[in-house]
Design an enzyme around this catalytic site. Structure first.
Site, PDB file in Angstrom:
ATOM      1  N   GLY A  81     -16.863   9.030  42.444  1.00 31.61           N
ATOM      2  CA  GLY A  81     -15.555   8.764  43.048  1.00 31.61           C
ATOM      3  C   GLY A  81     -15.675   8.193  44.446  1.00 31.61           C
ATOM      4  O   GLY A  81     -16.640   8.467  45.167  1.00 31.61           O
ATOM      5  N   ARG A 145     -19.460   5.955  36.993  1.00 28.34           N
ATOM      6  CA  ARG A 145     -19.891   7.320  36.707  1.00 28.34           C
ATOM      7  C   ARG A 145     -20.941   7.402  35.603  1.00 28.34           C
ATOM      8  O   ARG A 145     -21.121   8.456  35.000  1.00 28.34           O
ATOM      9  CB  ARG A 145     -18.684   8.165  36.301  1.00 28.34           C
ATOM     10  N   ASP A 176     -23.680  15.328  41.186  1.00 28.45           N
ATOM     11  CA  ASP A 176     -24.213  14.819  39.918  1.00 28.45           C
ATOM     12  C   ASP A 176     -25.058  13.563  40.144  1.00 28.45           C
ATOM     13  O   ASP A 176     -26.120  13.405  39.539  1.00 28.45           O
ATOM     14  CB  ASP A 176     -23.071  14.517  38.944  1.00 28.45           C
ATOM     15  N   LYS A 202     -22.407  11.966  49.423  1.00 30.40           N
ATOM     16  CA  LYS A 202     -21.021  11.482  49.395  1.00 30.40           C
ATOM     17  C   LYS A 202     -20.153  12.400  48.557  1.00 30.40           C
ATOM     18  O   LYS A 202     -20.615  12.881  47.525  1.00 30.40           O
ATOM     19  CB  LYS A 202     -21.023  10.083  48.756  1.00 30.40           C
ATOM     20  N   THR A 203     -18.983  12.696  48.921  1.00 28.04           N
ATOM     21  CA  THR A 203     -17.901  13.203  48.095  1.00 28.04           C
ATOM     22  C   THR A 203     -16.816  13.795  48.984  1.00 28.04           C
ATOM     23  O   THR A 203     -17.118  14.565  49.914  1.00 28.04           O
ATOM     24  CB  THR A 203     -18.310  14.249  47.024  1.00 28.04           C
ATOM     25  N   ASP A 205     -14.986  15.946  48.079  1.00 31.02           N
ATOM     26  CA  ASP A 205     -14.817  17.345  47.657  1.00 31.02           C
ATOM     27  C   ASP A 205     -15.488  18.346  48.607  1.00 31.02           C
ATOM     28  O   ASP A 205     -15.139  19.523  48.609  1.00 31.02           O
ATOM     29  CB  ASP A 205     -15.402  17.556  46.257  1.00 31.02           C
TER      30      ASP A 205
HETATM   31  P1  FBP Z   1     -17.118  12.697  43.094  1.00 28.64           P
HETATM   32  O1  FBP Z   1     -17.532  14.082  42.751  1.00 28.64           O
HETATM   33  O2  FBP Z   1     -17.760  11.667  42.259  1.00 28.64           O
HETATM   34  O3  FBP Z   1     -17.246  12.419  44.560  1.00 28.64           O
HETATM   35  O4  FBP Z   1     -15.564  12.564  42.764  1.00 28.64           O
HETATM   36  C1  FBP Z   1     -14.578  13.099  43.540  1.00 28.64           C
HETATM   37  C2  FBP Z   1     -13.251  13.116  42.836  1.00 28.64           C
HETATM   38  O5  FBP Z   1     -12.310  12.475  43.674  1.00 28.64           O
HETATM   39  C3  FBP Z   1     -12.797  14.530  42.484  1.00 28.64           C
HETATM   40  O6  FBP Z   1     -12.173  15.175  43.571  1.00 28.64           O
HETATM   41  C4  FBP Z   1     -11.876  14.267  41.330  1.00 28.64           C
HETATM   42  O7  FBP Z   1     -11.740  15.400  40.481  1.00 28.64           O
HETATM   43  C5  FBP Z   1     -12.560  13.155  40.611  1.00 28.64           C
HETATM   44  O8  FBP Z   1     -13.268  12.433  41.587  1.00 28.64           O
HETATM   45  C6  FBP Z   1     -11.615  12.227  39.899  1.00 28.64           C
HETATM   46  O9  FBP Z   1     -12.352  11.345  39.130  1.00 28.64           O
HETATM   47  P2  FBP Z   1     -11.874   9.915  38.671  1.00 28.64           P
HETATM   48  O10 FBP Z   1     -11.965   9.021  39.879  1.00 28.64           O
HETATM   49  O11 FBP Z   1     -12.877   9.531  37.653  1.00 28.64           O
HETATM   50  O12 FBP Z   1     -10.480  10.038  38.169  1.00 28.64           O
END
Ligand code: FBP
Length: 552
Positions: A81, A145, A176, A202-203, A205
Site C-alpha cells: 500500500g 502486492r 510482508d 514503509k507502511t 499502519d
Molecule cells: P501495507 O501494509 O502494504 O503498507 O498496506 C497498508 C494498507 O493501507 C492497510 O492499512 C490497508 O488495510 C491496506 O493497505 C489496504 O489495501 P489495498 O490498498 O490493497 O486496498
C-alpha cells in the site's frame, strides 16, 4: 495548471539528514554490534535463513571503508500500500548512490514485485526524478502486492537483475514485503547470484517496528491527515450537537493509527483492538461500552460525539477472531470446492456446515453484509482485507439496537443519530510531512550506504527520531531479527512479526489515563492541517506515539 503552488514550493524543499549522513558518504564506515536474534522461533528461522540469521546490527561512524566507491547498479521496487514519503526514499537512494560514485545507476521496477519478475522497468535519472521529490504517492514507478515466494519467481528476479547488471535490490515495503526481502536475500546468497537485498520500512499502519525501526514511514503523515479530519468533525459535531460520528481508521490488525489519532484529537470513544483481545471483550460488550458513553453524554444534554474504530477490530473480538481463523484455514483447504458453488446462499451454507459450533453461531449472528465481507478473497499474503469490512456500520447498527432496548427499559432518554466514515486511502498519498520527507530521504541515503558496504538482508534503520534530524542515527538491522513463525495459508511460515499496540507502553497508558474524562466531557483538540512552512514545533513535530515512547 497541473502543478499546485504547494507542489512547486515542495520541489525546493531540502530534506534534513542526520549529521552523520550530511558529509561525504565515502568518509563513513560501518561498525558491527552484537549478533541479533529473531523475536521468536530462532531455530526455525535459522533453517529458512541460514546466512542472514544472527547477523549483527550495524551503525555508521566516520572512517574509511574499502569499496564504497565501486560502480553499482541498483534496482528499486515500491511494494504494498502507498505511504507518504516513498518518492523521497527513492530520491535519497538516488542522491546517495550518485554521491558515492556519479556513474552509479538506479533502475525502478514498475508495479511492485511483479515488475522485477517481468522486467518492467525505467531508469531513474535526475530529470525523471525531479517532479517527484517531496511529493506523496507511489506513482513514480507504481506499487503492487505480488508475493515473491516460488523459486521460479526468484530465478526470474535473478535473470532480470543480471540483464541490467543489477548488484542490489531495494525493497520499500511493509512487514510482508520485507519478509519477501529476507527470503529473497537468502535465495540470492544460496544461488551465489551476487545480488544484495536491502529493505526500507514503509507502511502507514505503524506495525513494522522494534528498537531499531522506531517508526515506519508514512505513519506520521497519514495520522496527521486523519487527525485533521477528525478534529474538523469534532468541531462540526460540537457546533451542530446532533450527530455521533463513527470513524473507522486504516491500519490493518494494529491499532497504532487509531491510538495516535486519539492522542491528537481526544475523541469520546476509541477502541483499541489489542486491549479488546487481551480482555476477551465480546462484541456485545463492545456495543455496551459505546452505548454507555452515548447514554452518559445524553444525560448531560450532549447528543453528539466521536467514536474511533481501528479497521482490524473484528479480528480481535474473541468470537470473531476464532471464526476468522477457521475461515482462513477452511478457505485455504477447501477454496476450490467453495469457489465452484454458484450463489451466496450455497456458499454461506457450505461455510456454516464446516465451522465449529461456536464459530457457526458467531457467523450466524453477523449481518449478511459482514458475513460476505469476511468471505472475500484474502490478499496475496493471506490477510483478511479488513479495510473492506464495514465495522463502523456494524457498530452503528448494534449500538442503535442496544439504545432502543435501553430506551424501552428507561435507561436512555437522549437521541442517537450516527454517521459513518472510513479514513484510509485519503491519508496514504498526502504530501509527506517534513518528518516523513526528512525520514524517508534519510532512509534512502542510508540504504545506498548499506549497499555500498556489501550488506544484504538488512533493513535501513534511522533512529533517535524524536530528536531534531541532525541528531538522528544511521545504520542497519538484519530483517531476520524481526521474524517469527506464523500460520499463513494453512502452513507455518517465517514472517516478520507485526508490532501491535503494547498495552504496557506509554502511548496506551497515557490514553487509558485520560479516556474516561474524554468520554464524558467534550475535550476535543483540533490539530489542523499539516504545516510545511513555519516554526519547527508546528512543522517538524513527530507523532505523539513517538514522543511518548521516547519519554518526551
Ligand atoms: P501495507 O501494509 O502494504 O503498507 O498496506 C497498508 C494498507 O493501507 C492497510 O492499512 C490497508 O488495510 C491496506 O493497505 C489496504 O489495501 P489495498 O490498498 O490493497 O486496498
Amino acid at each position: 495548471m497541473n502543478i499546485s503552488p504547494l507542489q512547486k514550493a515542495r520541489y525546493e524543499y531540502n530534506p534534513k539528514l542526520p549529521a552523520i549522513l550530511r558529509g561525504k558518504l565515502t568518509n563513513l564506515s560501518p561498525v558491527s554490534g552484537e549478533p541479533t536474534c529473531p523475536v521468536a522461533d530462532a531455530d526455525k528461522i535459522k533453517e529458512f535463513c541460514p546466512h542472514t540469521c544472527f547477523l549483527p546490527a550495524v551503525s555508521f561512524v566516520e572512517g574509511k571503508h574499502e569499496g564504497l566507491t565501486r560502480a553499482m547498479t541498483v534496482g528499486v521496487i515500491l511494494s504494498g500500500g502507498q505511504a507518504p514519503g516513498g518518492h523521497n526514499v527513492i530520491s535519497g537512494l538516488f542522491d546517495g548512490l550518485k554521491a558515492l560514485n556519479k556513474d552509479n545507476r538506479l533502475i525502478g521496477f514498475k508495479g511492485g514485485p511483479s515488475g522485477l519478475i517481468s522486467d518492467s522497468f525505467i531508469e531513474i535519472t535526475e530529470k525523471f526524478l525531479a517532479p517527484y521529490r517531496n511529493t506523496g504517492g507511489f506513482d513514480i514507478i507504481g506499487s503492487g502486492r505480488t508475493k515473491l515466494e516460488t523459486e521460479d519467481q526468484f530465478d526470474k528476479c535473478i535473470a532480470t537483475c543480471r540483464s541490467h547488471g543489477v548488484n542490489a535490490v531495494v525493497i520499500i515495503g511493509g512487514d510482508d514485503s520485507n519478509t519477501n526481502a529476507a527470503i529473497l536475500a537468502e535465495y540470492f546468497i544460496r544461488k551465489n547470484a551476487g545480488i544484495q537485498v536491502i529493505g526500507c520500512p514503509k507502511t502507514i499502519d505503524g506495525d513494522l517496528k522494534n528498537d531499531n525501526i522506531e517508526i515506519s514511514f508514512g505513519f506520521d503523515t497519514a495520522t496527521k491527515t486523519y487527525s485533521e479530519l477528525i478534529g474538523n468533525l469534532e468541531r462540526d459535531a460540537n457546533s451542530a450537537k446532533k450527530y455521533w460520528h463513527f470513524i473507522k481508521l486504516m491500519g490493518r490488525s494494529a491499532s497504532h493509527i487509531a491510538l495516535e489519532c486519539a492522542l491528537q484529537t481526544q475523541p469520546n470513544v476509541t477502541l483499541i483492538s489489542e486491549e479488546i483481545e487481551e480482555n476477551k471483550t465480546s462484541l456485545s460488550d463492545v456495543v455496551d461500552y459505546i452505548a454507555s458513553a452515548v447514554a452518559k453524554r445524553a444525560a448531560n444534554g450532549n447528543n453528539f460525539g466521536i467514536v474511533l474504530i481501528p479497521e482490524g477490530l473484528v479480528e480481535f473480538i474473541p468470537e470473531v477472531k476464532a471464526l476468522i481463523g477457521e475461515l482462513n484455514d477452511l478457505l485455504a483447504k477447501e477454496g476450490n470446492a467453495y469457489s465452484l458453488l454458484s450463489n451466496d446462499k450455497a456458499r454461506q451454507e457450505f461455510i456454516a456446515s464446516h465451522l465449529s459450533t461456536t464459530s457457526a453461531t458467531a457467523f450466524a449472528f453477523l449481518p449478511d453484509g459482514i458475513r460476505k465481507q469476511l468471505l472475500m478473497d484474502r490478499d496475496p499474503h493471506g490477510n483478511v482485507q479488513v479495510s473492506r469490512i464495514e465495522t463502523e456500520k456494524l457498530l452503528i447498527e448494534l449500538v442503535t439496537q442496544r439504545l432502543a432496548d435501553w430506551k424501552k427499559e428507561g435507561k436512555f432518554s437522549g437521541s442517537f443519530n450516527a454517521l459513518n466514515h472510513f479514513f484510509g486511502y485519503e491519508g496514504r498519498c498526502a504530501f509527506p510531512s517534513n518528518f516523513d520527507a526528512d525520514y524517508c530521504y534519510s532512509l534512502g541515503t542510508n540504504a545506498a550506504l548499506l549497499i555500498a558496504c556489501g550488506l544484504t538482508g538488512y533493513l535501513s534503520s534511522i533512529t533517535n527520531l524524536s530528536a531534531p534530524a541532525d541528531q538522528w542515527k544511521a545504520g542497519g538491522i538484519p530483517v531476520t531479527m524481526m521474524m517469527n513463525m506464523e500460520q499463513r495459508h494453512g502452513e507455518q511460515k517465517p514472517v516478520i512479526r507485526k508490532a501491535l499496540v503494547d498495552l504496557k507502553d506509554k502511548p496506551f497508558t497515557y490514553f487509558a489515563q485520560h479516556r474516561d474524562t474524554w468520554a464524558v466531557e467534550t475535550a476535543y483538540t483540533y490539530p489542523g492541517a499539516i504545516q510545511y512552512y513555519g516554526p519547527a514545533e508546528v512543522c517538524d513535530r513527530p507523532t505523539m506515539t513517538l514522543l511518548l515512547e521516547q519519554g518526551k
